[in-house]
Scaffold this active site. Sequence first.
Site, mmCIF file in Angstrom:
data_model
loop_
_atom_site.group_PDB
_atom_site.id
_atom_site.type_symbol
_atom_site.label_atom_id
_atom_site.label_comp_id
_atom_site.label_asym_id
_atom_site.label_seq_id
_atom_site.Cartn_x
_atom_site.Cartn_y
_atom_site.Cartn_z
ATOM 1 C CG ASP A 257 -2.071 -0.896 1.171
ATOM 2 O OD1 ASP A 257 -2.033 -1.843 0.361
ATOM 3 O OD2 ASP A 257 -3.029 -0.677 1.947
ATOM 4 C CB CYS B 161 -9.197 3.023 3.110
ATOM 5 S SG CYS B 161 -10.064 1.866 2.045
ATOM 6 C CE1 TYR C 54 -7.598 -9.215 4.863
ATOM 7 C CE2 TYR C 54 -8.267 -10.509 2.965
ATOM 8 C CZ TYR C 54 -8.393 -9.386 3.736
ATOM 9 O OH TYR C 54 -9.323 -8.435 3.404
ATOM 10 C CG ASN D 256 -18.752 12.240 0.418
ATOM 11 O OD1 ASN D 256 -17.748 11.566 0.229
ATOM 12 N ND2 ASN D 256 -19.799 12.228 -0.402
ATOM 13 C CG HIS E 185 -17.570 9.336 -2.970
ATOM 14 N ND1 HIS E 185 -18.622 10.174 -2.712
ATOM 15 C CD2 HIS E 185 -17.914 8.615 -4.068
ATOM 16 C CE1 HIS E 185 -19.567 9.993 -3.621
ATOM 17 N NE2 HIS E 185 -19.173 9.055 -4.449
ATOM 18 C CD GLU F 285 -6.303 -1.728 -1.270
ATOM 19 O OE1 GLU F 285 -7.072 -2.203 -0.409
ATOM 20 O OE2 GLU F 285 -6.610 -0.732 -1.984
#
Length: 225
Positions: free
Chosen positions: A35, A60, A92, A103, A150, A188
């Site tokens: 990331d 994120c 995982y 938002n 978002h 990512e």
Amino acid sequence: MSRKQAAQFDRALAAFRAGDPVLIHDFADREGETDIVYPAEAVTPADVARMRNDAGGLVCLALSDAVARAVDLPFLDDAVDHPAAGDHDLGYDDRSSFSLPVNHRDTYTGITDEDRARTITELASMADAVDAGVDYGPEEFAAEFRSPGHVHLLRGAPGLLADRVGHTELGLALAAEAGRAPAVVVCEMLDDESGAALSPDAAREYARRTGVPYVEGEELVEALS
């Protein structure tokens, strides 16, 4: 930790202190992903564009458990009343860290680079204030932020690396060591050709080409635990 690994950690820590991103590869037997991670208060619209174009994953924002509890942020699977929520069967981890997507109320659609950067930096300011002891709870949070939105929020584990070693906790632990607000942005890195996670070798080449420090998750655990 070897001298080379210590130098890599020092570069990553210095970058975070300066408000710059780092690349963190978690573990080959976990997600196996790299990331790009930013201290949230330093994120600009250009940084959001970089995450869209150079990383390609989901943007994120991870908050510490203490901040999440102060504003009563739920885990998303606890908040959604639908058969699809919960019972993750993740290969995982035991559970997802996802909380609400939000938002800032002063954004428009919320998805533009400018809107997401605004939401991210306002969340960082909120986290910094809560961490400093400001009286700020769910009502104050709702006055500033709306959901759905978002910017996807993640809740850090209470004991950070002692409890979990995902990118959420690795980033938050690095932020704490760097004296940054308990809020980090993670995205990512994906491979444009295969669509899979960017390999560690390709991530190291990106780091070499761009000057962004690269560090292994196990090195962060060793240095910060």
